[in-house]
Design a protein around this motif. Structure first.
Motif, PDB file in Angstrom:
ATOM      1  N   THR A 130      -6.101  18.147  -9.997  1.00 22.12           N
ATOM      2  CA  THR A 130      -6.175  17.725 -11.395  1.00 22.12           C
ATOM      3  C   THR A 130      -4.845  17.930 -12.100  1.00 22.12           C
ATOM      4  OG1 THR A 130      -8.526  18.298 -11.435  1.00 22.12           O
ATOM      5  CG2 THR A 130      -7.424  18.060 -13.555  1.00 22.12           C
ATOM      6  N   SER A 131      -4.203  19.065 -11.849  1.00 26.10           N
ATOM      7  CA  SER A 131      -2.901  19.327 -12.480  1.00 26.10           C
ATOM      8  C   SER A 131      -1.876  18.274 -12.082  1.00 26.10           C
ATOM      9  CB  SER A 131      -2.406  20.727 -12.079  1.00 26.10           C
ATOM     10  OG  SER A 131      -3.298  21.724 -12.512  1.00 26.10           O
ATOM     11  N   LEU A 132      -1.843  17.931 -10.792  1.00 28.19           N
ATOM     12  CA  LEU A 132      -0.891  16.923 -10.333  1.00 28.19           C
ATOM     13  C   LEU A 132      -1.207  15.559 -10.947  1.00 28.19           C
ATOM     14  CD1 LEU A 132      -0.630  17.955  -6.574  1.00 28.19           C
ATOM     15  CD2 LEU A 132       1.123  18.230  -8.326  1.00 28.19           C
ATOM     16  N   ALA A 133      -2.493  15.229 -11.046  1.00 25.90           N
ATOM     17  CA  ALA A 133      -2.867  13.947 -11.656  1.00 25.90           C
ATOM     18  C   ALA A 133      -2.462  13.908 -13.127  1.00 25.90           C
ATOM     19  CB  ALA A 133      -4.370  13.715 -11.510  1.00 25.90           C
ATOM     20  N   LEU A 134      -2.650  15.017 -13.842  1.00 32.08           N
ATOM     21  CA  LEU A 134      -2.282  15.059 -15.261  1.00 32.08           C
ATOM     22  C   LEU A 134      -0.774  15.001 -15.442  1.00 32.08           C
ATOM     23  CD1 LEU A 134      -4.844  17.676 -16.638  1.00 32.08           C
ATOM     24  CD2 LEU A 134      -5.002  15.179 -16.612  1.00 32.08           C
ATOM     25  N   VAL A 135      -0.029  15.627 -14.531  1.00 29.84           N
ATOM     26  CA  VAL A 135       1.433  15.512 -14.573  1.00 29.84           C
ATOM     27  C   VAL A 135       1.838  14.056 -14.387  1.00 29.84           C
ATOM     28  CG1 VAL A 135       3.552  16.054 -13.307  1.00 29.84           C
ATOM     29  CG2 VAL A 135       1.943  17.867 -13.856  1.00 29.84           C
ATOM     30  N   LEU A 157      -3.900   5.814 -10.616  1.00 24.48           N
ATOM     31  CA  LEU A 157      -5.317   5.562 -10.333  1.00 24.48           C
ATOM     32  C   LEU A 157      -5.751   6.318  -9.078  1.00 24.48           C
ATOM     33  CD1 LEU A 157      -7.827   3.975 -11.203  1.00 24.48           C
ATOM     34  CD2 LEU A 157      -7.049   2.102  -9.733  1.00 24.48           C
ATOM     35  N   VAL A 158      -4.901   6.304  -8.052  1.00 27.87           N
ATOM     36  CA  VAL A 158      -5.200   7.045  -6.821  1.00 27.87           C
ATOM     37  C   VAL A 158      -5.294   8.539  -7.113  1.00 27.87           C
ATOM     38  CG1 VAL A 158      -4.269   7.733  -4.577  1.00 27.87           C
ATOM     39  CG2 VAL A 158      -4.216   5.330  -5.268  1.00 27.87           C
ATOM     40  N   GLN A 159      -4.336   9.061  -7.880  1.00 25.08           N
ATOM     41  CA  GLN A 159      -4.339  10.487  -8.203  1.00 25.08           C
ATOM     42  C   GLN A 159      -5.604  10.898  -8.958  1.00 25.08           C
ATOM     43  OE1 GLN A 159       0.020  10.272  -9.716  1.00 25.08           O
ATOM     44  NE2 GLN A 159      -0.348  12.427  -9.318  1.00 25.08           N
ATOM     45  N   VAL A 160      -5.957  10.126  -9.969  1.00 22.69           N
ATOM     46  CA  VAL A 160      -7.143  10.464 -10.762  1.00 22.69           C
ATOM     47  C   VAL A 160      -8.398  10.391  -9.903  1.00 22.69           C
ATOM     48  CG1 VAL A 160      -8.575   9.762 -12.714  1.00 22.69           C
ATOM     49  CG2 VAL A 160      -6.094   9.754 -12.940  1.00 22.69           C
ATOM     50  N   SER A 161      -8.512   9.362  -9.074  1.00 23.11           N
ATOM     51  CA  SER A 161      -9.698   9.219  -8.226  1.00 23.11           C
ATOM     52  C   SER A 161      -9.846  10.396  -7.267  1.00 23.11           C
ATOM     53  CB  SER A 161      -9.620   7.908  -7.430  1.00 23.11           C
ATOM     54  OG  SER A 161      -9.527   6.800  -8.297  1.00 23.11           O
TER      55      SER A 161
END
Length: 879
Positions: free
Chosen positions: A765-770, A499-503
């Motif tokens: 975004t790439s890190l969040a998708l990973v 959730l933190v990554q996506v936000s």
């Protein structure tokens, strides 16, 4: 054993074990001999001795523990163990190291810019005493002054312990029969003494070099120019170089790394201000030329506030000592902090760099959350390993340390790779920022502060990403782990991290959309003319500026234009002075006659002197009237063309054609045409009232040749240079550049923000998708048995797929809502950096939602689809 041998053997644990075993064996044999001497048999003596000494392995460990260097040896063992573990998991290691490398690398690169522009201080003793002189004149502030003002300020010895003046200028230097573009800085006599500089060769400039205008044409080379232009030849002191026909004697070379008043600028040579008239056409003693910037050093016992107050109080006395008719009359002087050098780049780049530093901090947070997720998943897979270690007696503290050492090794590898990436990215950013700039070039380089920052980023990564997963793994219950049972689930923590990554990715993407939209607006704004495929070639006099100025003649410019227009690949060509988008527009007032026979002044008009064909070349619309022709020469009645804004302001409600005005060197100038409004000098500025004048009716010493081309611009440039060489030998090409690149030079801040924010958005975004991919993949592995049961009782593939897609959809939805709320809250800080883009930008929101939604679905479908291929029989056999 000596301390040296103990430290040396710390890195060779086998040798230490051998030494301990040898000493143990010595004491063991001595005890056996004593027992035999007391009457025991050899076998009985050995049994008693073994019972007395106990377990050899335990004795070896306890002996090590009593060694003061044992913590170091233990740490080295943990490092070797961590390296072996990471080598056995190359996929995990590669993802973790690359995530950190990109996260820390972009931070190090932006910090290099921040430190070099905003934080670095002048390399002088007590830089807090260095001040910059500013002036306030009615409604505007100014930091440039005339030489007479500098002379009067230098006499204020109760305020200034030292005062220097300087001004940079682009020049063409000539030595050994070759021309070289160079950057020059004109400096006052005490310039080098002010910074405590010592020559690398010869001597530096001093007060004796500038006492009389033009009397001592000397110069000092920068160390880099000495190396690049003269190959570091010590005999350079006997070789003159020429600028505009003035032979300058090289008297010395500045020390390596010397930057002077501007830490972000580098100059090739330094000359006294006494040469200003001959080299750049500025009469030094004139009070009407505003050209010098100043730095001062205040006395030790005086604060900057007190010095500034004293200078402000002395402003009127300084004004009274200056010529009555002069430029910028009525200035009030003040002092500002200059401990970081003259603020040439700091002011315009402060806000963009602060925003970029905040953005890269978010990227690092995303990378840390991603690493923490990976470590939690890895800890779950290693639960049996941890249980066995705890069962055989390893302490939880030791296990915690081993896991932290493993995280530290990942951070160290990521940090080392980050330094290389940051070096490449910094060079790329400077190349992007300086593209097309020959003179006002930004120079920033890495320093020890960047190394410290990178080390701090690695430590922050260990604390943010490694402490909780390591502590959680060290707290596990050994019993269930030995039986192969599932470790306590970290689902809540892992979902929170996602959730933190996506936000944060939403914030980064939204910011990238805003800055990209702003750049697009600047690139597509209607300038009033077309800049595609237009080459701008600046022409200037070749010879000395001493004596009467060289002026363009109708014969010379006519021959150049005629030959340029007949070049293959040239559609049209014309002269303009100043050149379009050159930033050199000149302002003046015009006098308008009225119906009653009187007149009124109309101030704030801008002027451009152009040749016939200018409006056709630039595709600038002529709304009414006619263009200039060859008949509008020096002997013809003075005429002008005005833009629509000037026509509306000067003659409201009337037809401007046939109107007359005085100004721009002409009397009773007739308006023969009206053009559409255009932004001739600054793409961001509003349209200014503009007068276009025939070039042949004006006296100029240089102009820009504008060529609309169908052929490649470099080929046309080469041909034009040859034309100038033969048709106008008294002139040289000082610069040739495409007009699109000229436009880009004016918006380099926006280009930098758009490029970097897009890069950061893509990384986040790439890190969040990973992270989403890893969460769903881990969930699939953990619930394999459940999936088998569901399939065996009739669940369809779509049911299994939705089981996991629903989880990612909820996380994505919550992250989008939270991220957009945070993005809108933070957007208020970037509003002033946007061009015609509202903070609540609907297209930016839509693009952010669409990109993350599509990426999130793709990252979820791949591992979720694998769940539909699970064999129920094999799944039910799993424990």
């Amino acid at each position: 054993m000596s301390l040296f041998r103990r430290v040396r053997d710390t890195f060779r644990p086998d040798r230490i074990d051998t030494e301990i075993d040898r000493e143990f064996q010595f004491h063991f044999e001595q005890r056996v001999d004593d027992l035999i001497a007391a009457g025991a048999t050899p076998e009985e003596a050995r049994r008693q001795a073994a019972r007395l000494f106990g377990n050899r392995a335990h004795l070896r460990e306890s002996t090590r523990d009593r060694d003061l260097l044992e913590p170091l040896r233990s740490l080295l063992q943990d490092l070797r163990f961590a390296a072996r573990n990471l080598r056995r998991s190359p996929g995990f290691t590669a993802v973790a190291v690359l995530s950190l490398a990109f996260g820390i690398g972009v931070n190090a690169s932006i910090f290099t810019m921040v430190h070099g522009i905003l934080l670095q201080r002048l390399p002088v003793p007590d830089p807090s005493r260095i001040v910059q002189v500013d002036g306030h004149i009615k409604s505007f502030d100014n930091s440039s002054f005339s030489f007479p003002v500098f002379r009067e300020l230098a006499r204020q010895d109760s305020i200034f312990a030292d005062l220097i003046a300087f001004r940079n200028a682009p020049v063409q230097i000539d030595f050994d029969g070759r021309d070289h573009t160079a950057s020059l800085e004109m400096v006052s006599g005490g310039y080098f003494r002010f910074f405590g500089a010592r020559p690398a060769l010869g001597r530096l400039l001093d007060e004796s070099d500038e006492r009389t205008d033009g009397a001592r044409p000397v110069c000092v080379l920068s160390y880099n120019a000495w190396q690049s232009l003269f190959g570091g030849d010590p005999a350079v002191l006997r070789r003159p170089l020429s600028i505009r026909g003035i032979a300058l004697q090289i008297v010395g070379v500045a020390p390596p790394g010397f930057t002077g008043a501007e830490l972000q600028s580098q100059y090739d040579l330094f000359v006294p201000t006494a040469e200003s008239n001959d080299l750049v056409g500025i009469p030094r003693q004139s009070a009407n030329y505003i050209w010098l910037r100043m730095l001062g050093r205040i006395p030790r016992a005086m604060s900057r506030a007190e010095a500034s107050a004293r200078l402000e109080a002395a402003s009127q006395a300084i004004e009274d000592a200056l010529p009555k008719n002069r430029a910028n009359k009525g200035t009030t002087f003040s002092l500002v902090d200059a401990s970081k050098g003259f603020g040439n780049w700091r002011t315009p780049l402060r806000d963009p760099l602060v925003i970029l530093m905040g953005a890269v901090s978010l990227v690092l947070l995303v990378a840390c959350a991603n690493l923490a997720n990976l470590l939690l998943a890895r800890a779950a897979e290693r639960r049996q390993e941890f249980a066995i270690k705890l069962a055989i007696g390893i302490g939880r503290g030791r296990l915690l340390r081993q896991l932290l050492v493993e995280t530290a090794l990942l951070a160290a590898c990521g940090g080392a790779l980050a330094l290389m990436l940051s070096s490449v990215l910094t060079r790329l950013l400077l190349a992007l920022f300086n593209a097309g700039e020959d003179y006002a070039v930004l120079n920033v380089s890495a320093s020890s502060a960047v190394l410290l920052f990178t080390f701090g980023a690695c430590v922050a990564t260990i604390l943010l990403a490694g402490v909780y997963p390591s502590w959680r793994a060290s707290r596990m219950d050994a019993g269930p782990g030995l039986k192969g049972s599932t470790m306590a689930d970290h689902g809540t923590m892992r979902r929170s991290l996602i959730l933190v990554q996506v936000s944060l990715a939403v914030v980064l993407l939204f910011g990238a959309s805003l800055f990209t939209h702003s750049l697009r607006n600047l690139k597509t704004i209607d300038l009033g003319y077309r800049i595609d495929r237009v080459l701008t070639v600046n022409l200037g006099p070749k010879g000395t500026l001493k004596g009467p100025r060289v002026a363009f003649s109708a014969q010379v410019d006519g021959e150049i234009l005629d030959r340029a227009r007949h070049l293959p690949g040239v559609e049209a060509a014309a002269f303009a002075s100043p050149g379009i988008l050159s930033g050199g527009m000149i302002g003046a007032s015009i006098t308008l006659p009225d119906a009653a026979g009187g007149s009124r002044d109309f101030s704030g008009t801008h002027g451009v002197k152009v040749s016939p064909g200018f409006f056709l070349t630039l595709r600038m619309r002529l709304l009414r009237g006619r263009d200039f022709t060859a008949a509008d020469g020096a002997s013809a009645p003075p005429v002008a063309i005005v833009n629509r804004r000037l026509a509306a302001l000067a003659w409201p409600g009337q037809d401007a054609l046939g109107k007359h005005f005085d100004g721009w060197g002409g009397k009773n100038v007739e308006v023969i045409g009206v053009t559409a409004d255009s932004r001739d000098q600054d793409v961001r500025a509003s349209v200014e009232p503009t007068v276009y004048l025939p070039l042949d009716q004006q006296r100029i010493s240089g102009a820009s040749l504008e060529l609309r081309c169908t052929a490649p611009l470099p080929a046309v440039e080469t041909a034009v240079r040859e034309i100038v060489k033969t048709a106008a030998p008294g002139y040289r090409v000082s610069r040739a550049i495409g007009m699109e690149l000229l436009r880009d030079n004016q918006i380099h801040q926006e280009r930098l923000l758009a490029f970097l924010s897009s890069l950061f958005g893509a990384l986040g975004t790439s890190l969040a998708l990973v992270g989403i991919y890893g969460l769903i993949a881990y969930s699939v592995r953990r619930r394999t048995r459940e999936i088998g049961i569901r399939i065996s009782v009739g669940a369809q593939n779509r049911d299994v797929l939705w089981l996991f897609l629903r989880e990612s959809a909820l996380l994505l939805g919550a992250g989008l809502i939270l991220g957009l709320s945070l993005a809108l809250l933070l957007s208020r800080f970037v509003g002033k950096l946007l061009f015609q883009v509202p903070r609540l930008d609907a297209p930016a929101m839509a693009a952010t939602v669409a990109l993350l939604a599509i990426g999130g679905v793709a990252a979820s479908v791949l591992p979720a689809h694998a769940a539909t291929r699970v064999s129920p029989i094999e799944a039910l056999r799993e424990d």
